[in-house]
Design a protein around this motif. Sequence first.
Motif, PDB file in Angstrom:
ATOM      1  N   THR A  21       0.857  -1.188   0.000  1.00  0.00           N
ATOM      2  CA  THR A  21       0.000   0.000   0.000  1.00  0.00           C
ATOM      3  C   THR A  21       0.890   1.233   0.000  1.00  0.00           C
ATOM      4  N   GLN A  46      -7.359   8.740  -0.719  1.00  0.00           N
ATOM      5  CA  GLN A  46      -8.134   7.500  -0.724  1.00  0.00           C
ATOM      6  C   GLN A  46      -9.527   7.760  -0.184  1.00  0.00           C
ATOM      7  N   ASP A  48     -12.153   5.262  -0.555  1.00  0.00           N
ATOM      8  CA  ASP A  48     -12.935   4.022  -0.513  1.00  0.00           C
ATOM      9  C   ASP A  48     -12.831   3.318   0.835  1.00  0.00           C
ATOM     10  N   GLY A  50     -10.355   1.983   2.114  1.00  0.00           N
ATOM     11  CA  GLY A  50      -9.387   0.889   2.098  1.00  0.00           C
ATOM     12  C   GLY A  50     -10.015  -0.484   1.894  1.00  0.00           C
ATOM     13  N   ARG A  52     -10.750  -3.835   0.278  1.00  0.00           N
ATOM     14  CA  ARG A  52      -9.962  -4.617  -0.670  1.00  0.00           C
ATOM     15  C   ARG A  52     -10.440  -6.064  -0.744  1.00  0.00           C
ATOM     16  N   ARG A  53     -10.198  -6.682  -1.916  1.00  0.00           N
ATOM     17  CA  ARG A  53     -10.502  -8.101  -2.128  1.00  0.00           C
ATOM     18  C   ARG A  53      -9.180  -8.855  -2.094  1.00  0.00           C
ATOM     19  N   TYR A  59     -12.543 -10.442   1.980  1.00  0.00           N
ATOM     20  CA  TYR A  59     -12.489  -8.986   1.900  1.00  0.00           C
ATOM     21  C   TYR A  59     -11.892  -8.448   3.197  1.00  0.00           C
ATOM     22  N   SER A  62      -7.868  -2.207   4.530  1.00  0.00           N
ATOM     23  CA  SER A  62      -6.413  -2.093   4.660  1.00  0.00           C
ATOM     24  C   SER A  62      -6.001  -1.434   5.971  1.00  0.00           C
ATOM     25  N   ASN A 125      -0.397  -4.833  -5.102  1.00  0.00           N
ATOM     26  CA  ASN A 125      -1.477  -4.095  -4.463  1.00  0.00           C
ATOM     27  C   ASN A 125      -2.706  -4.994  -4.383  1.00  0.00           C
ATOM     28  N   GLN A 127      -6.658  -5.855  -4.603  1.00  0.00           N
ATOM     29  CA  GLN A 127      -7.682  -5.426  -5.552  1.00  0.00           C
ATOM     30  C   GLN A 127      -8.736  -4.569  -4.871  1.00  0.00           C
ATOM     31  N   SER A 128      -9.004  -3.395  -5.450  1.00  0.00           N
ATOM     32  CA  SER A 128     -10.057  -2.528  -4.926  1.00  0.00           C
ATOM     33  C   SER A 128     -11.420  -3.160  -5.199  1.00  0.00           C
ATOM     34  N   THR A 130     -15.092  -2.081  -6.067  1.00  0.00           N
ATOM     35  CA  THR A 130     -15.833  -0.907  -6.501  1.00  0.00           C
ATOM     36  C   THR A 130     -17.117  -1.312  -7.213  1.00  0.00           C
TER      37      THR A 130
END
Length: 256
Positions: A21, A46, A48, A50, A52-53, A59, A62, A125, A127-128, A130
């Motif tokens: 990150t 940022q 979202d 943090g 993440r998948r 899930y 972060s 990184n 995965q976001s 969204t």
Amino acid sequence: MTRIAGTNIIKAPCCGAFYSTTAFASINFMASEHWTDGQDENSLSQSDGGLRRCICGGYFLSGYAERVGFIPKNTGQQPEQSEYSVAKIFGKIGKLLIAEDKAKPQTIRMLPTQWAANETVIPPNAQSVTGAAIAKLLDSKPQDINLLIQAPRLYWRHLNNQFRDEYRAYKEVHKDNFPAYAPSAAQMDNMEQLAALLEDHDMVDELELGELYREMGQPLKARAKLAKVGEDDRKLCEMQLSLLEKGYRGPARFKY
């Protein structure tokens, strides 16, 4: 101004996988658009929470992942030992990070040691998560209260995105008025669930709840929440109150 200090290495709480990150030395919170539901367009920070998948299919946030190393940016200078506000970096979820475990430090500090000196591979990184993908997370019915709150929050904003396009087009012609906002049954259900979760949380966000109740067409509840908002959030609070005076329910753009 946003400045990058280097890379943090974190370990996902679901399976222990390592990810990278960005470690910020300073953060610019400017965006091309700010919306009353918390959506920021083209933000330099940022926004979202943090979410993440993981490669294991799980899930995580972060901000809750364990930091196991730090790789300073190669600038020829000593890395800065800066502190960053959790609430500012992670937005609404930052307040929850603090409230959930008051024993944890309330700032994020860069680790003084580098990521495993004998390691040559830097983790990827994460995965976001969204858009419509958030619906899959909601369907999985996560047990983590932080995921339970952050997922519907992001889904709320995602479901408002189609209206944002209508809003922009309408405002090009009618600068002093607002387009009609008619949330779908799915939007109402998601907002109701999010509001219930926020009401039950130890650290109630009156401003966000005020916005949710306004968009759900419950002005009395919205005013009651906004009456409790502190001085730090007065500008957005005044914006929401003015929208209530106009009888407008939808999310709106505003300037800080």
